[in-house]
Each structure stands twice: as C-alpha cells, then as structure tokens.
Design a protein around this motif. Structure first.
Motif, PDB file in Angstrom:
ATOM      1  N   TRP A  58       0.824  -1.218   0.000  1.00 60.40           N
ATOM      2  CA  TRP A  58       0.000   0.000   0.000  1.00 60.40           C
ATOM      3  C   TRP A  58       0.851   1.258   0.000  1.00 60.40           C
ATOM      4  N   ARG A  59       2.030   1.189   0.632  1.00 62.31           N
ATOM      5  CA  ARG A  59       2.902   2.370   0.654  1.00 62.31           C
ATOM      6  C   ARG A  59       3.364   2.715  -0.758  1.00 62.31           C
ATOM      7  N   TYR A  93      -5.871   9.691   0.378  1.00 60.41           N
ATOM      8  CA  TYR A  93      -4.785   9.565   1.358  1.00 60.41           C
ATOM      9  C   TYR A  93      -3.467  10.073   0.750  1.00 60.41           C
ATOM     10  N   VAL A 118       3.205   9.274   6.363  1.00 62.78           N
ATOM     11  CA  VAL A 118       2.803   7.897   6.060  1.00 62.78           C
ATOM     12  C   VAL A 118       2.499   7.154   7.357  1.00 62.78           C
ATOM     13  N   GLY A 119       1.351   6.521   7.426  1.00 62.39           N
ATOM     14  CA  GLY A 119       0.963   5.764   8.619  1.00 62.39           C
ATOM     15  C   GLY A 119      -0.051   6.513   9.481  1.00 62.39           C
ATOM     16  N   ASP A 120      -0.136   7.851   9.330  1.00 62.53           N
ATOM     17  CA  ASP A 120      -1.158   8.591  10.078  1.00 62.53           C
ATOM     18  C   ASP A 120      -2.550   8.118   9.665  1.00 62.53           C
ATOM     19  N   LYS A 121      -3.454   8.150  10.627  1.00 61.56           N
ATOM     20  CA  LYS A 121      -4.819   7.721  10.308  1.00 61.56           C
ATOM     21  C   LYS A 121      -5.638   8.877   9.739  1.00 61.56           C
ATOM     22  N   LYS A 173      -8.955  -0.453   3.926  1.00 61.69           N
ATOM     23  CA  LYS A 173      -8.328  -0.677   5.237  1.00 61.69           C
ATOM     24  C   LYS A 173      -7.768  -2.097   5.330  1.00 61.69           C
ATOM     25  N   GLY A 199      -4.494  -2.497   3.908  1.00 66.32           N
ATOM     26  CA  GLY A 199      -3.381  -1.879   4.625  1.00 66.32           C
ATOM     27  C   GLY A 199      -3.451  -0.376   4.769  1.00 66.32           C
ATOM     28  N   PRO A 239      -4.011   3.174   6.094  1.00 65.37           N
ATOM     29  CA  PRO A 239      -4.298   3.588   7.476  1.00 65.37           C
ATOM     30  C   PRO A 239      -5.608   4.385   7.594  1.00 65.37           C
TER      31      PRO A 239
END
Ligand SMILES: *Cc1c(COP(=O)(O)O)cnc(C)c1O
Length: 482
Positions: A40-41, A235, A246-249, A269, A272, A274
């Motif tokens: 996902w990244r 996102y 990256v990784g923040d909801k 979700k 992956g 967030p």
C-alpha cells in the motif's frame, strides 16, 4: 485470491467468474477472506491510473491485462485524469467523486465495470452477449448507460418509472447515444419497475438465445472494487500536500445508501491503508445509524422520501459483506440473513457489535439540516455541495476526532438543483433547466458539460410500456438482436 459466497464457503469462484455471475448462486454476495499482502505504501506514489491498476489487480487477480482495462475505462472520460480531486473546505477535505460523464459518483465504478465484464466474458470463454438489465430511480440508469455505451459484446436496457425521475434525470437517459443501449419508461413507480426487473431475472431468458442477463448494481464485486481506489487517492493527496505522514490515520465520512461506497473504504483498510474510522452518514432513513449503535438491524419502519433520494433505502445489501468480513463465518451471516428475510430484523453477536464500534461511526441528518448545511457552507466557505454531500458534511461536523477528515461528495449540486438553489436562498420555482441556469447565475459554479448541453440534445428513446409488458419487451429486443 478466491471469492466465496458470504453464506456458504463451498460456493467459490475466481474473480473473473464472480464478476460475470454478479450474485452467488445461494443469494449470497461474493467476497474474500484473504487480502494477502499488498504494497500500500508503494501504491501511494502512483498516479490515479497506476493506483487503479495496482489495487484492482490485487483485488481481482485473474484478469489478464488490468492496465489496459483501466486505461480503456477512464481515459478522457472524466473532467480530470486525477478522476476524483480532493478539495480543502474549511478544516476538512471534500473528495469529489462526481467529475465523471454523468456527474454522479456511480460513474467511477460504472466506467470500469463494463471493461471487467467483457474481459471476464472473453477469459471465461463465454460466447453469449451480456445483457445488462437495470431498474433505476435516477442516477444509476444514466451512469450505467454511459458506461456500457458501445462496449462490444454487451447490450443494456434501462427501465425507469415514468413519473418517478426528475426532468433532468429523464433528459439524461432519453438522449443517450449508442447502438447497444435501450431506454424505456414504465407506467408505475420505482418499486413496480424494480419488481418487473426482478421477475425477468427470475424467469431468465430462453435457452440458446445467445444472450445472458447480468446486473450493474453494487452486489457485483466488479462494481465495488473500483471504489477502493479513491480512498487511496485521497490519502496520497493528503500525504503529498504535507498534511499527514505515512501511517497517520485519516477518517472518512460517507453518505450511505446501499453500503457499497463505505464498504470500499473498509476494503481499503483491509489492504493496509491507514483508515481511521469510517463514518456512515444517513438521512431521515436512519436504519444504519440505529444498527451501528445497537447491533439491531430492523427494516420494519416507515420509508421516507428525502432531498437525498439516492440514500432512501431500508435494506442495504452490501452490509452483508461487512458482516462476513468481521466474523469470517458464513453460517453466522446466513443466520442473520435468514432472520432478515423471515422476521424483517436481526441482532448481531456482542463480539460483532464490539468490532463495529471499533471501526465505524455513524450519524444522521434530516432535510431541514441538509438545507441549512448547504446554505451555511456556501456562505461561509464559498463551496457549493449537493444534498447527499451535505448529509455527510453535517454528520462530520457533529463527529469529534483529531484525525484529518475526508467527506465523500457523491453528486454535483446541479443534479439536485432545486433543493440546492432554495437552500442558498434562490427562487427554485418552475422548470428544472431554468433552475439550473439560475443556480449558475447566482453562484458562478460551472455547470458540468454533460448537463449544460442536455437541453439541446435530440431525444432518442420514446418507448413507454405498462409494467405487465416488461418481460415481453425484453424478449422482443432479444429476438431483434439475433
Ligand atoms: C448511490 C448514491 C449514494 C449511496 O451510495 P451507496 O454505495 O449505495 O451507499 C450516495 N449518494 C449518491 C448521489 C448516490 O448516487
């Protein structure tokens, strides 16, 4: 990744077969337990087309050339190659899903679905032509017509209730071009029309007629999967604008009817992304709000017609997929659905309710609040929103969170011009096209091209039939196409 019925693990299908069949044989919906590992990244670095290719490739792995299908579906069809722009409004973000050919969010999925269906047909070695049969109360019909127009190997017939759609919606449908499309008014209301279509599906077409029926509504996994993409896109936009790391909801607020749009967020979700909380926004038909609060789904309640008609719904089909994903137990889901059928209600287990509360929020908004919201956001922020978006915006305002909030916007304000114009204090009397002109004069917001040119387009479809004659009408068309 294999698909199975939400009600029976033994009913399984590849992703191509699932798209072609639509509904599983036992009345369940196709879904998967296995989301594998998805990069996902890495996906956040792609442009929208690249994201679509990767996400759809992961969700529907049996398709041979997803890259080509995505390009065929979307190239030149939307106002921008971004497809779904993210706009900052006050301290929230609006994800505009209505920049497609018919100015409704259903364009995102219904541009892609025909490509998936025809590719699946070829890969599965099906010779029959695919006939898409749809009953519409307005938006779905036009988006399906635009999506399937002149797609080889497909035909489409759209039935609409002659007194049940707005003047603009009707004009959108009866001016539809394309050699494989057919639009027909039915004397009656939407329920009569939908019942007629269900009967035709139940009876089926004659053996050996060279045509098989399929549906374009969101029970088809091929219509759901394309909607996952814009959750990633929003996102990525926040990331590239430096609003998040990256990784923040991120929380998403979704104006909900059949639960397809919001379920796509849950699939994102699962892959992956967030996603923080998914907030389900309802209008006065608040069956989902009650359910998400109490765990009791009870459709035995009055049905209200509201200013956000695409959310006027008492049974949200895609909720069944969410129940399955939360418990991964087909017998449990089958039990709930049996209760819904037999008693009109079901109660989920305490475990399930805990999971729902952990992942979802909810809220509702009536017509008066909807209009008040449209007027206030216009005067304070200079942003014009449609009635469905306003429901979600209002629910977002009432909802407390520290995360960035994305509000999904599902229709152009020009699709519901009377309600929007009167909400901002204009005179919404008279002809709907004149109302559109006045809305434009007052706000300066551009009218989408497909709507602006509508009034001068020639009418191509004039059939009007009684509801008893719908089946005969379809068989007549099938005979003619031979
Ligand atoms: C279809 C639709 C919705 C509801 O989406 P679901 O996926 O059915 O929940 C909301 N707003 C508009 C404008 C729509 O057309």
């Amino acid at each position: 990744m294999d698909y199975q019925s939400t009600r029976n693990a033994k009913i399984a299908a590849s992703s191509t077969a699932a798209v072609l069949q639509g509904l599983a044989g036992d009345g369940g919906l196709f879904i998967t337990k296995d989301f594998g590992t998805f990069d996902w990244r890495g996906t956040l670095e792609s442009d929208t087309f690249g994201m679509a290719e990767k996400i759809l490739g992961a969700l529907l792995p049996d398709f041979d050339d997803m890259r080509a299908l995505v390009r065929r579906a979307y190239t030149g069809k939307f106002e921008t190659d971004e497809l779904t722009p993210l706009v900052r409004v006050g301290d929230r973000y609006v994800l505009e899903l209505f920049r497609g050919p018919t100015s409704a969010f259903k364009d995102v999925a219904l541009s892609m679905l025909p490509q998936l269906i025809t590719a699946a047909r070829a890969q599965e070695g099906v010779r029959d032509e695919i006939l898409i049969l749809t009953a519409t109360s307005g938006d779905t019909g036009k988006a399906a017509l635009a999506g399937f127009c002149d797609v080889p190997g497909t035909k489409i017939i759209v039935f609409y209730p002659d007194a049940g759609v707005s003047k603009v919606q009707k004009a959108q449908m009866v001016t539809q071009e394309g050699e494989n499309v057919c639009v027909c008014a039915v004397r009656g209301n939407f329920d009569d029309t939908q019942t007629g279509v269900k009967k035709i599906f139940a009876a089926g077409l004659p053996e050996g007629c060279g045509v098989r029926l399929s549906s374009a509504n969101s029970i088809n996994i091929g219509r759901l999967a394309p909607q996952v993409v814009y959750y990633f896109k929003a996102y990525a936009d926040l990331l590239h604008a430096g609003r998040i790391a990256v990784g923040d909801k991120v929380d998403y607020v979704v104006p909900t009817g059949n639960f397809g749009d919001i379920l796509a967020g849950y699939l994102a979700k699962k892959m992956g992304l967030p996603v923080g909380r998914l907030i389900c926004a309802s209008n006065r038909n608040d069956v989902l709000t009650d359910f998400l609060r109490t765990g009791v789904y009870d459709r035995r309640r009055p049905f209200y017609k509201t200013l956000s008609p695409s959310m006027d719904i008492l049974v949200s089909s895609n909720l069944e997929r969410l129940l399955f994903l939360l418990c991964e137990d087909e017998n449990e889901v089958a039990g709930y659905m049996r209760d819904l059928n037999e008693k009109g209600a079901y109660t989920v287990s305490d475990t399930m309710l805990e999971k729902l509360h952990a992942e979802f929020g909810c809220g509702c908004c009536d017509d008066a609040q909807t209009k008040e919201t449209i007027g206030r956001v216009w005067s304070q922020n200079g942003y014009l929103m449609d009635t469905h978006t306003a429901v979600a915006w209002k629910v977002a305002e009432d909802y407390k969170t520290d995360a960035p909030v994305v509000v999904l916007s599902t229709a152009s304000p020009y699709k519901f011009p009377a309600a929007v114009l009167s909400a901002i204090g204009g005179d919404a009397s008279g002809d709907e096209f004149d109302i559109m002109d006045r809305l434009h004069a007052l706000t300066g917001v551009p009218v989408p091209e497909g709507l602006a040119t509508l009034r001068s387009k020639p009418v191509r479809h004039t059939d009007v039939i009684d509801r008893e004659d719908m089946q005969k009408y379809v068989l007549g068309k099938v005979e003619k196409w031979k």
